[in-house]
Design a protein around this motif. Structure first.
Motif, PDB file in Angstrom:
ATOM      1  N   LYS A 139       0.832  -1.201   0.000  1.00 38.63           N
ATOM      2  CA  LYS A 139       0.000   0.000   0.000  1.00 38.63           C
ATOM      3  C   LYS A 139       0.866   1.250   0.000  1.00 38.63           C
ATOM      4  O   LYS A 139       0.606   2.209  -0.743  1.00 38.63           O
ATOM      5  N   GLN A 140       1.922   1.241   0.829  1.00 36.79           N
ATOM      6  CA  GLN A 140       2.830   2.384   0.867  1.00 36.79           C
ATOM      7  C   GLN A 140       3.563   2.532  -0.465  1.00 36.79           C
ATOM      8  O   GLN A 140       3.740   3.644  -0.971  1.00 36.79           O
ATOM      9  N   THR A 141       3.972   1.409  -1.036  1.00 35.64           N
ATOM     10  CA  THR A 141       4.647   1.440  -2.334  1.00 35.64           C
ATOM     11  C   THR A 141       3.730   2.009  -3.411  1.00 35.64           C
ATOM     12  O   THR A 141       4.146   2.814  -4.255  1.00 35.64           O
ATOM     13  N   GLN A 142       2.477   1.606  -3.369  1.00 38.83           N
ATOM     14  CA  GLN A 142       1.518   2.082  -4.356  1.00 38.83           C
ATOM     15  C   GLN A 142       1.322   3.590  -4.247  1.00 38.83           C
ATOM     16  O   GLN A 142       1.252   4.298  -5.256  1.00 38.83           O
ATOM     17  N   GLU A 143       1.252   4.113  -3.040  1.00 36.31           N
ATOM     18  CA  GLU A 143       1.106   5.558  -2.838  1.00 36.31           C
ATOM     19  C   GLU A 143       2.329   6.308  -3.356  1.00 36.31           C
ATOM     20  O   GLU A 143       2.208   7.382  -3.959  1.00 36.31           O
ATOM     21  N   GLU A 144       3.519   5.747  -3.136  1.00 30.43           N
ATOM     22  CA  GLU A 144       4.740   6.386  -3.622  1.00 30.43           C
ATOM     23  C   GLU A 144       4.802   6.360  -5.150  1.00 30.43           C
ATOM     24  O   GLU A 144       5.281   7.316  -5.776  1.00 30.43           O
ATOM     25  N   LEU A 145       4.317   5.272  -5.748  1.00 29.17           N
ATOM     26  CA  LEU A 145       4.298   5.192  -7.213  1.00 29.17           C
ATOM     27  C   LEU A 145       3.467   6.326  -7.804  1.00 29.17           C
ATOM     28  O   LEU A 145       3.880   6.997  -8.758  1.00 29.17           O
ATOM     29  N   THR A 146       2.288   6.529  -7.244  1.00 30.25           N
ATOM     30  CA  THR A 146       1.412   7.586  -7.757  1.00 30.25           C
ATOM     31  C   THR A 146       2.036   8.958  -7.554  1.00 30.25           C
ATOM     32  O   THR A 146       1.987   9.818  -8.436  1.00 30.25           O
ATOM     33  N   ARG A 147       2.656   9.160  -6.399  1.00 31.22           N
ATOM     34  CA  ARG A 147       3.245  10.462  -6.092  1.00 31.22           C
ATOM     35  C   ARG A 147       4.421  10.785  -7.002  1.00 31.22           C
ATOM     36  O   ARG A 147       4.499  11.868  -7.574  1.00 31.22           O
ATOM     37  N   PHE A 148       5.354   9.852  -7.137  1.00 31.99           N
ATOM     38  CA  PHE A 148       6.592  10.150  -7.853  1.00 31.99           C
ATOM     39  C   PHE A 148       6.476   9.980  -9.371  1.00 31.99           C
ATOM     40  O   PHE A 148       7.143  10.688 -10.123  1.00 31.99           O
ATOM     41  N   GLY A 195       3.360   9.724 -11.200  1.00 30.69           N
ATOM     42  CA  GLY A 195       2.179  10.299 -11.817  1.00 30.69           C
ATOM     43  C   GLY A 195       1.237   9.283 -12.418  1.00 30.69           C
ATOM     44  O   GLY A 195       0.254   9.651 -13.065  1.00 30.69           O
ATOM     45  N   TYR A 196       1.499   7.988 -12.237  1.00 35.15           N
ATOM     46  CA  TYR A 196       0.574   6.962 -12.724  1.00 35.15           C
ATOM     47  C   TYR A 196      -0.621   6.888 -11.767  1.00 35.15           C
ATOM     48  O   TYR A 196      -0.454   6.860 -10.544  1.00 35.15           O
ATOM     49  N   ARG A 197      -1.818   6.869 -12.318  1.00 28.42           N
ATOM     50  CA  ARG A 197      -3.013   6.734 -11.493  1.00 28.42           C
ATOM     51  C   ARG A 197      -3.774   5.472 -11.896  1.00 28.42           C
ATOM     52  O   ARG A 197      -3.489   4.868 -12.925  1.00 28.42           O
ATOM     53  N   ASN A 198      -4.739   5.110 -11.072  1.00 32.85           N
ATOM     54  CA  ASN A 198      -5.493   3.863 -11.281  1.00 32.85           C
ATOM     55  C   ASN A 198      -4.533   2.686 -11.453  1.00 32.85           C
ATOM     56  O   ASN A 198      -4.571   1.945 -12.436  1.00 32.85           O
ATOM     57  N   VAL A 199      -3.661   2.536 -10.455  1.00 39.31           N
ATOM     58  CA  VAL A 199      -2.562   1.571 -10.535  1.00 39.31           C
ATOM     59  C   VAL A 199      -2.993   0.204 -10.009  1.00 39.31           C
ATOM     60  O   VAL A 199      -3.650   0.100  -8.969  1.00 39.31           O
ATOM     61  N   SER A 200      -2.599  -0.841 -10.732  1.00 38.98           N
ATOM     62  CA  SER A 200      -2.720  -2.225 -10.263  1.00 38.98           C
ATOM     63  C   SER A 200      -1.312  -2.798 -10.140  1.00 38.98           C
ATOM     64  O   SER A 200      -0.515  -2.700 -11.081  1.00 38.98           O
ATOM     65  N   LEU A 201      -1.001  -3.393  -8.972  1.00 37.47           N
ATOM     66  CA  LEU A 201       0.331  -3.928  -8.684  1.00 37.47           C
ATOM     67  C   LEU A 201       0.264  -5.445  -8.551  1.00 37.47           C
ATOM     68  O   LEU A 201      -0.614  -5.980  -7.863  1.00 37.47           O
ATOM     69  N   TYR A 202       1.219  -6.119  -9.205  1.00 38.92           N
ATOM     70  CA  TYR A 202       1.277  -7.580  -9.141  1.00 38.92           C
ATOM     71  C   TYR A 202       2.705  -8.002  -8.774  1.00 38.92           C
ATOM     72  O   TYR A 202       3.682  -7.395  -9.230  1.00 38.92           O
ATOM     73  N   ASP A 203       2.813  -9.042  -7.945  1.00 37.14           N
ATOM     74  CA  ASP A 203       4.120  -9.583  -7.567  1.00 37.14           C
ATOM     75  C   ASP A 203       4.089 -11.094  -7.750  1.00 37.14           C
ATOM     76  O   ASP A 203       3.367 -11.808  -7.047  1.00 37.14           O
ATOM     77  N   GLY A 242      -1.170   1.026 -15.193  1.00 36.99           N
ATOM     78  CA  GLY A 242      -1.776   2.278 -14.762  1.00 36.99           C
ATOM     79  C   GLY A 242      -1.846   3.279 -15.901  1.00 36.99           C
ATOM     80  O   GLY A 242      -1.393   3.019 -17.019  1.00 36.99           O
ATOM     81  N   THR A 243      -2.406   4.443 -15.590  1.00 34.10           N
ATOM     82  CA  THR A 243      -2.588   5.505 -16.585  1.00 34.10           C
ATOM     83  C   THR A 243      -1.638   6.656 -16.293  1.00 34.10           C
ATOM     84  O   THR A 243      -1.743   7.283 -15.238  1.00 34.10           O
ATOM     85  N   PRO A 244      -0.683   6.955 -17.189  1.00 34.60           N
ATOM     86  CA  PRO A 244       0.207   8.105 -16.982  1.00 34.60           C
ATOM     87  C   PRO A 244      -0.603   9.400 -17.029  1.00 34.60           C
ATOM     88  O   PRO A 244      -1.410   9.604 -17.932  1.00 34.60           O
ATOM     89  N   SER A 245      -0.386  10.287 -16.057  1.00 33.59           N
ATOM     90  CA  SER A 245      -1.179  11.512 -16.010  1.00 33.59           C
ATOM     91  C   SER A 245      -0.365  12.735 -15.612  1.00 33.59           C
ATOM     92  O   SER A 245      -0.934  13.783 -15.327  1.00 33.59           O
ATOM     93  N   LYS A 246       0.966  12.604 -15.604  1.00 32.73           N
ATOM     94  CA  LYS A 246       1.772  13.707 -15.083  1.00 32.73           C
ATOM     95  C   LYS A 246       2.837  14.193 -16.059  1.00 32.73           C
ATOM     96  O   LYS A 246       3.036  15.401 -16.201  1.00 32.73           O
TER      97      LYS A 246
END
Length: 716
Positions: free
Chosen positions: A304-313, A315-323, A332-336
């Motif tokens: 969850k913390q990683t996902q928040e950092e991804l969006t912040r740094f 600019g990808y939104r509506n992110v899905s993360l898989y491991d 995700g959708t680039p928006s920045k």
């Protein structure tokens, strides 16, 4: 009439802002200056000089006989184009008082200049040019000019035909054809066409002059021999010319602009100003989140913390993360960031810092749920890049593009964020320049838009416009006297659509997005598709990965909306306009659509060009072809032009003969202090007519899939 449409009020200040954001201290360099007509030149006469590639200027020059509003751009190193509006204070717009009232006569003109030779030790910079192409040709003429610099002095000599050479000091009998030496002065059709038979005919004259820039002083001095005797001018001059010698001085305020004063014809003062910028150099300093520095975490971060950092740094939104056991996938959708690799590198660097180096990182860009592009980043190579273990190693060296998409298993999903509802409010401005009733007409309001994703690929969206103030009620006529009323009124009812209601619904539609294989993108839509039409339609786009061409098809069935009702459609094939006292046709239903070919030439001498050719059926049921050509400069600013020719005759189409226009697309992040993928578009359409009109669709698949071509800026 020129129509300008903008997505928000930021467009209103975009042009002026561009003149200031890219400049630092005043340089005082000897750069070419603009003429009275716009375009590099002396005063009335041109020179052989061209500005730097990407140079853009906007200016005004005026005297007691003419007011010139001009914009000029150096589209390429060897091609300059100028768009000009000229007002004649001593002539009225129309002989019909009820149509033009007391407004000044307004003329539109387009100039082009081609550089033939670069300046060398022995040879001057030499150009050939064409002034006032098409239209009514009030100032039309051709020239060849050569300019050589000697220290602080630029010396020009040239030969002019037509308006510029009307003194006939080389050849021609100026008493023929209204003092134009037999040159054809009439124009074909309803104006707006290229009358090539007039080229290099009529009076021929030599002209010349010089421009002097004293070292260390912010002024320029100009001296010119004017080869025009003004006997054939359409405007009634207040004073007969007394001299062919013109004198001028320019005071340079800074690199972004200057003011001028000229003494011309021996008895006339001409004043003006020019604003300058260069679309290759426009830039802005961003207050942005810093790029992630490689510093692996000592403790394992939550997804969850990683996902928040991804969006912040990133600019990808509506992110899905898989491991999947060290193989990480992100969708995700680039928006920045307009440069998609900037966002990708930030995303990968954020994942690299999580706890340990992943074996690989797969990044998939999605737009409206559609996978558009995908890359696979090698974890070890990425670590070498961030540590700069090799000189010149870049992020692009750490990944490879993937031509097909494989969705990770749901069991490997470790994080997901999705915003189904989005909305926004912004100022909105619609403008018209050069109409009969008033030179400047506008509608100022507030635009509201909202969208809700019913599924990952199904959207319901809408927009409304609240009118704050407009002066479109000044329209006396919606069609000029003498113009045809046989076409269906698909666009020229603009007065009714803009002024009838304080709050109007522009758009309300349901859209389904999807893919057919790896390279085929589709959309289907239904509803109130734009402010003037409702209906159903769809689009299919074939766009291979990394290909510089694409092929698209759109097909629609639409009916015209009734401007007196929010949701109603016209039910009668004709309407009687009480104000115009004329009966007009409406569009009760038609098929419209086009086959479009997109092409990005990879020519060294024509960089960053995009061509689009569309053939099909238009809203007024005419059939034809639209050609759109644009260039994107290094700053991301895009300048383009389009022309549409259908099976309508010039008389059926009306004034202008065929549909055409120009536009400038400006990235908002060159005007603000924060990165953004959004743009604002300023468009000029010389005349609003019903022929050659396309449906204004909300989404265009080609623009949504820009990241599939390496040299294409990702703009969605």
């Amino acid at each position: 009439m020129i129509c300008l449409k903008r997505n928000s009020l930021l467009s209103l200040v975009a042009s002026l802002s561009l003149f200031t954001v890219s400049f630092e201290a005043f340089s005082g360099q000897f750069e070419p200056s603009q003429s009275d007509f716009g375009g590099v030149g002396l005063m009335q006469m041109p020179t052989g000089r061209s500005a730097k590639d990407g140079s853009f200027s906007f200016g005004l020059t005026f005297n007691q006989d003419y007011e010139h509003y001009h914009a000029s751009i150096q589209l390429f190193d060897r091609l300059e184009t100028t768009l000009r509006y000229t007002l004649l204070p001593n002539r009225r717009y129309s002989s019909s008082v009820s149509f033009g009232g007391d407004n000044k006569y307004t003329d539109k003109g387009i100039d082009v200049k081609f550089k033939l030779l670069d300046e060398s030790y022995w040879l001057p910079e030499t150009s050939i040019g064409f002034r006032d192409l098409g239209g009514t040709g009030l100032f039309d003429g051709e020239y060849i000019a050569a300019t050589k610099r000697f220290g602080s002095v630029d010396i020009t000599a040239g030969i002019a035909w037509g308006y510029m050479g009307n003194s006939a000091n080389l050849s021609g009998d100026e008493h023929l054809s209204d003092n134009e030496c037999g040159r054809v002065s009439s124009y074909g059709g309803k104006g707006g066409q290229l009358d090539v038979e007039r080229g290099f005919t009529g009076c021929v004259s030599a002209f010349g002059g010089l421009e002097y820039k004293p070292s260390g002083l912010p002024i320029r001095l100009k001296l010119e021999y004017d080869a025009n005797d003004y006997k054939g001018d359409f405007a009634p001059l207040e004073k007969a010319p007394q001299s062919n010698i013109n004198l001028g001085v320019i005071y340079e305020l800074s690199d972004w602009g200057n003011i001028r004063a000229n003494f011309e014809r021996g008895n006339t003062w001409t004043l003006g100003f020019t604003l300058n910028t260069n679309f290759n150099d426009v830039h802005q300093v961003w207050f942005n989140d810093p790029h992630p520095i490689y510093a692996p975490s000592d403790s394992v971060k939550s997804w969850k913390q990683t996902q928040e950092e991804l969006t912040r740094f990133s600019g990808y939104r509506n992110v899905s993360l898989y491991d999947d056991e060290g193989d990480i996938s992100v969708a995700g959708t680039p928006s920045k960031y307009r440069n998609i690799d900037v966002g990708r590198e930030r995303l990968a660097a954020t994942l690299l810092n999580r706890d340990e180096t992943p074996s690989s990182i797969t990044i998939t860009e999605r737009v409206k749920g559609m996978p558009v592009t995908s890359i696979n980043v090698n974890g070890d190579k990425l670590k070498q890049v961030v540590n700069q273990e090799q000189v010149g190693l870049r992020f692009g060296d750490a990944y490879k593009e993937m031509s097909s998409f494989t969705k990770p298993t749901d069991s490997s999903l470790v994080g997901k964020s999705y915003e189904r509802f989005t909305y926004g409010l912004s100022p909105a401005l619609s403008q018209s320049i050069g109409s009969a009733e008033d030179f400047y007409l506008f509608s100022l309001g507030i635009a509201g838009n909202a969208a809700y994703m019913l599924t990952n690929t199904t959207e319901i969206s809408g927009s409304v416009h609240l009118n704050v103030f407009n002066n479109y009620d000044k329209f006396n006529h919606t069609i000029a006297p003498g113009d045809s009323t046989q076409l269906k009124r698909v666009r020229t009812l603009v007065r009714q659509y803009l002024s009838n209601k304080p709050l109007r619904m522009n758009n309300l539609q349901l859209t389904q997005f999807g893919k057919l294989g790896d390279d085929v993108f589709v959309q289907a839509y239904a509803g109130y598709l734009e402010s003037m039409f409702a209906g159903v339609g769809g689009e299919v786009l074939f766009r291979p990965l990394n290909s510089n061409w694409a092929l698209g098809v759109d097909a629609n069935y639409v009916k015209q909306r009734d401007p007196s009702s929010q949701f109603g459609l016209f039910s009668s094939p004709t309407i009687f306009d009480e104000r115009d006292k004329r009966t007009y046709k409406t569009q009760l239903g038609t098929l419209t659509g086009h086959v479009s070919v997109y092409y990005r030439p990879e020519w060294a001498w024509f960089e960053d060009i995009e061509l689009k050719v569309s053939a099909g059926k238009y809203l007024a049921e005419d059939k034809g072809v639209t050609v759109d050509a644009s260039r994107q400069f290094e700053s991301g600013v895009k300048v383009g032009a389009f022309a549409t020719k259908t099976n309508l005759s010039a008389e059926e189409f009306g004034e202008g003969s065929f549909n055409k226009g120009f536009y400038i697309s400006v990235p908002l992040d060159v005007l603000t202090t924060y990165p953004s993928t959004n743009r604002t578009v300023v468009s000029w359409v010389p005349l609003t007519r019903d022929g050659g009109q396309m449906l204004n669709r909300s989404y265009h698949l080609y623009g949504m899939t820009g990241s599939r071509y390496k040299r294409s800026e990702y703009i969605y």
